[in-house]
Enzyme design. Structure first.
Site, PDB file in Angstrom:
ATOM      1  N   ARG A 239      37.090  34.932  44.963  1.00  0.00           N
ATOM      2  CA  ARG A 239      35.751  35.620  45.135  1.00  0.00           C
ATOM      3  C   ARG A 239      34.856  35.056  43.882  1.00  0.00           C
ATOM      4  O   ARG A 239      35.202  34.762  42.733  1.00  0.00           O
ATOM      5  CB  ARG A 239      35.987  37.154  44.419  1.00  0.00           C
ATOM      6  N   HIS A 243      34.818  40.834  39.101  1.00  0.00           N
ATOM      7  CA  HIS A 243      35.682  41.858  39.669  1.00  0.00           C
ATOM      8  C   HIS A 243      34.946  42.946  40.225  1.00  0.00           C
ATOM      9  O   HIS A 243      34.757  43.328  41.409  1.00  0.00           O
ATOM     10  CB  HIS A 243      36.446  42.404  38.732  1.00  0.00           C
ATOM     11  N   TYR A 251      36.678  35.553  31.746  1.00  0.00           N
ATOM     12  CA  TYR A 251      38.162  35.243  31.717  1.00  0.00           C
ATOM     13  C   TYR A 251      38.309  34.203  32.682  1.00  0.00           C
ATOM     14  O   TYR A 251      39.464  33.530  32.793  1.00  0.00           O
ATOM     15  CB  TYR A 251      38.639  36.450  32.296  1.00  0.00           C
TER      16      TYR A 251
HETATM   17  C1  TPP Z   1      46.710  52.571  40.941  1.00  0.00           C
HETATM   18  C2  TPP Z   1      45.724  51.744  40.179  1.00  0.00           C
HETATM   19  N1  TPP Z   1      45.756  51.130  39.253  1.00  0.00           N
HETATM   20  C3  TPP Z   1      44.899  50.412  38.410  1.00  0.00           C
HETATM   21  C4  TPP Z   1      43.664  50.529  39.121  1.00  0.00           C
HETATM   22  C5  TPP Z   1      42.438  49.646  38.482  1.00  0.00           C
HETATM   23  N2  TPP Z   1      42.192  48.412  39.124  1.00  0.00           N
HETATM   24  C6  TPP Z   1      40.961  48.608  40.006  1.00  0.00           C
HETATM   25  S1  TPP Z   1      40.973  47.042  40.835  1.00  0.00           S
HETATM   26  C7  TPP Z   1      42.261  46.318  39.937  1.00  0.00           C
HETATM   27  C8  TPP Z   1      42.711  44.917  40.356  1.00  0.00           C
HETATM   28  C9  TPP Z   1      43.207  44.867  41.703  1.00  0.00           C
HETATM   29  O1  TPP Z   1      43.385  43.430  41.881  1.00  0.00           O
HETATM   30  P1  TPP Z   1      43.974  42.847  43.350  1.00  0.00           P
HETATM   31  O2  TPP Z   1      44.831  43.814  43.957  1.00  0.00           O
HETATM   32  O3  TPP Z   1      44.226  41.586  43.121  1.00  0.00           O
HETATM   33  O4  TPP Z   1      42.597  43.087  44.015  1.00  0.00           O
HETATM   34  P2  TPP Z   1      40.920  42.114  43.962  1.00  0.00           P
HETATM   35  O5  TPP Z   1      40.440  43.164  43.012  1.00  0.00           O
HETATM   36  O6  TPP Z   1      41.548  40.852  43.470  1.00  0.00           O
HETATM   37  O7  TPP Z   1      40.664  42.215  45.352  1.00  0.00           O
HETATM   38  C10 TPP Z   1      43.014  47.317  39.110  1.00  0.00           C
HETATM   39  C11 TPP Z   1      44.041  47.108  38.303  1.00  0.00           C
HETATM   40  C12 TPP Z   1      43.212  51.259  40.120  1.00  0.00           C
HETATM   41  N3  TPP Z   1      42.186  51.588  40.812  1.00  0.00           N
HETATM   42  N4  TPP Z   1      44.431  51.998  40.616  1.00  0.00           N
END
Ligand code: TPP
Length: 320
Positions: A239, A243, A251
């Protein structure tokens, strides 16, 4: 692999639509016109596009917090999406859900999801429904590298594998879960390696190459439709934005972002189509201008739509 010209052009248009939609969302978010959390998919357009180019209208998808690209690729309505992001009554969730809660069940879009790993049980349930009803529909579950560390991932893969459900688990590995590098959060280089634990195929593909994604997803979908069960498809991608909108992205090194920008899926596909004699550069510009107009119309629709009234605040919302 011979792909009809029409499909190739659909893929190009779809990737451009996602990119231009999201660039506009970034603009309006910065201007304070879009509310809530917004996670953009810019850079990852080839994955949703290559996968959904294989799907039928009656197939299912589940999406994530970074869901606009999935929804657009499955046929989501740009006007209703934009109105939802603007918080208007005409939006998909009457303006009460925002970016992370858009669903369109008629189109098989079973929902974006703010819960990381929330799509796994839903997609597996949809796959079970298809199998139970004896249809040849499939369910695609899009998820990030971070989500593959959730328990739901392992439970869903286990059930889908023992019951041979028509589910395609599509990992969009953009190498970060918020600010956490994949290298620090898992002890395997490929998410696809985890498929071995469930005795299902684990396939790694260049997620910025729409044709490679199309081909690999096509194989997985064929397997699923013919009753051979699930596949874990890992698309390596990146991406370009933070985030979430507003993330200062301290980071990750700037050089890393620059390196990935050289592999941008859109100009890359544009070049390939030009080489195939399917799309001249001026045609690409015309397509971009046409799509820009569709997005202008979506923004106009959103801006001219009414706000939900304060009396409706408790309607359509529930807690369990
Ligand atoms: C169950 C849960 N734990 C933590 C979060 C906080 N959170 C939101 S996005 C994220 C990271 C997700 O990373 P990834 O699955 O790699 O998706 P990307 O953002 O890289 O597309 C986290 C930890 C959440 N929304 N739901």
């Amino acid at each position: 692999m011979a792909i009809e010209k029409e499909k190739l052009l659909w893929m190009y248009r779809n990737m451009v639509t996602i990119r231009l939609f999201e660039e506009r969302v970034a603009e309006y978010f910065a201007a304070g016109k879009i509310y809530g959390f917004v996670h953009l998919y810019v850079g990852e357009e080839a994955t949703a596009t290559g996968v959904c180019a294989n799907l039928r209208k009656d197939d299912y998808i589940t999406s994530t917090h970074r869901g606009h690209g999935h929804l657009i690729s499955k046929g989501g309505d740009l006007k209703l999406m934009m109105a939802e992001l603007f918080g208007r009554k005409t939006g998909y969730c009457k303006g009460k859900g925002g970016s992370m809660h858009i669903a369109d069940v008629e189109l098989g879009i079973l929902g974006a999801n703010g819960i990381v790993g929330g799509g796994f049980p839903i997609a597996t349930g949809a796959g079970l429904t298809a199998k139970y009803n004896g249809t040849d529909q499939v369910a695609v579950c899009f998820f990030g590298d971070g989500a593959s560390n959730q328990g739901t991932f392992h439970e869903a893969l286990n059930l889908a594998s023992i019951w041979k459900l028509p589910v395609i688990f599509v990992n969009e590995n953009n190498m970060y879960g918020i600010s956490m590098s994949q290298k620090k959060s898992m002890n395997v280089p490929d998410v696809a390696a985890r498929a071995a634990a469930y005795n299902v195929p684990g396939v790694v593909v260049d997620g910025n190459d729409v044709l490679a994604v199309y081909e690999a997803a096509g194989e997985a979908i064929k397997r699923a439709r013919s009753g051979e069960g699930p596949t874990l498809l890992e698309c390596k991608t990146y991406r370009y934005r933070g985030h979430f909108e507003g993330d200062p992205t301290v980071y990750r090194p700037k050089e890393e972002v620059e390196e990935w920008k050289k592999k941008d899926p859109i100009p890359r596909f544009e070049n390939e189509l030009a080489k195939m004699g399917i799309l001249a550069p001026d045609q690409a510009q015309t397509i971009k201008a046409e799509i820009g107009k569709l997005i202008d119309e979506a923004v106009k629709f959103a801006e001219e739509s009414p706000w939900p009234s304060p009396e409706e605040i408790t309607e359509d919302v529930y807690a369990v």
